[in-house]
Design a protein around this motif. Structure first.
Motif, short mmCIF file in Angstrom:
data_model
loop_
_atom_site.label_atom_id
_atom_site.label_comp_id
_atom_site.label_asym_id
_atom_site.label_seq_id
_atom_site.Cartn_x
_atom_site.Cartn_y
_atom_site.Cartn_z
N PHE A 1 0.83 -1.21 0.00
CA PHE A 1 0.00 0.00 0.00
C PHE A 1 0.87 1.26 0.00
N LEU A 2 1.85 1.30 0.89
CA LEU A 2 2.68 2.51 1.02
C LEU A 2 3.55 2.77 -0.21
N LEU A 3 4.10 1.71 -0.80
CA LEU A 3 5.04 1.89 -1.90
C LEU A 3 4.37 1.93 -3.28
N PHE A 4 3.26 1.17 -3.44
CA PHE A 4 2.66 1.04 -4.77
C PHE A 4 1.19 1.42 -4.83
N GLY A 5 0.59 1.70 -3.70
CA GLY A 5 -0.82 2.08 -3.70
C GLY A 5 -1.78 0.92 -3.88
N TYR A 6 -1.31 -0.33 -3.69
CA TYR A 6 -2.20 -1.49 -3.79
C TYR A 6 -3.04 -1.57 -2.52
#
Length: 188
Positions: A89-94
């Motif tokens: 979530f933090l790095l790729f917005g998944y």
């Protein structure tokens, strides 16, 4: 199987977050320094596996490997899954931040089923990988279906889209377990 913020019913998201918190807190409390490197390594495997996409019709599916996490880590698979999903979530917005507990719970449920099914045979390794994704797809579909009638068709489509992945995960899990058994002795 990432569900983003703001899509599902708030009651479903909050309920799943609360349910996921209990085993996560227990796992963190029970995680020893000796188990930490193995848990971190498996979290990395879970994180990286999601980048291996397999084309499927107009979309693609990706490896999950929550079955192998369940076999090797047991209850600590929830810590590994939580950290990997948080970083995704933090790095790729998944996925989403409010749905982090829900997404973790969906993956963890499959991992724990794999942990209980695996009995040291090739068949049980295949079934662990297969059923881990099956259970996670059921939880994902249930999360969607509980959020309203408008998600019912999406819930069915999501479940059936993961059928090929269940077979692939079963085969991959079987080969990984067989390799690790040769390398370490017994995996579990």
């Amino acid at each position: 199987m990432h569900i983003a913020d703001g899509i599902l019913n708030v009651k479903v998201v909050i309920g799943a977050d609360i349910v996921a918190a209990a085993p996560l807190i227990y796992s963190i409390y029970k995680l020893s320094y000796k188990e930490l490197p193995k848990t971190a390594l498996m979290s990395t495997l879970f994180f990286v596996a999601s980048f291996i996409h397999v084309p499927f019709g107009p979309t693609s599916i990706h490896l999950i490997l929550n079955g192998i996490l369940g076999i090797i880590l047991g209850i600590h698979s929830i810590s590994a899954i939580f950290v990997a999903l948080l970083l995704q979530f933090l790095l790729f917005g998944y996925g989403g931040l409010t749905t982090l507990g829900l997404n973790t719970l969906n993956m963890f449920a499959g991992a724990m089923v794999a942990n209980y099914i695996y009995k040291g045979t090739k068949i049980s390794a295949f079934l662990s990988g297969f059923l881990a994704v099956f259970i996670s797809a059921i939880f994902l579909s249930l999360s969607l279906a509980l959020s309203g009638k408008k998600f019912i068709e999406v819930a069915y489509a999501s479940f059936f889209a993961h059928l090929p992945l269940m077979i692939i995960e079963g085969i991959v899990t079987m080969f990984i377990v067989e390799y690790l058994n040769k390398l370490w002795g017994e995996v579990k």
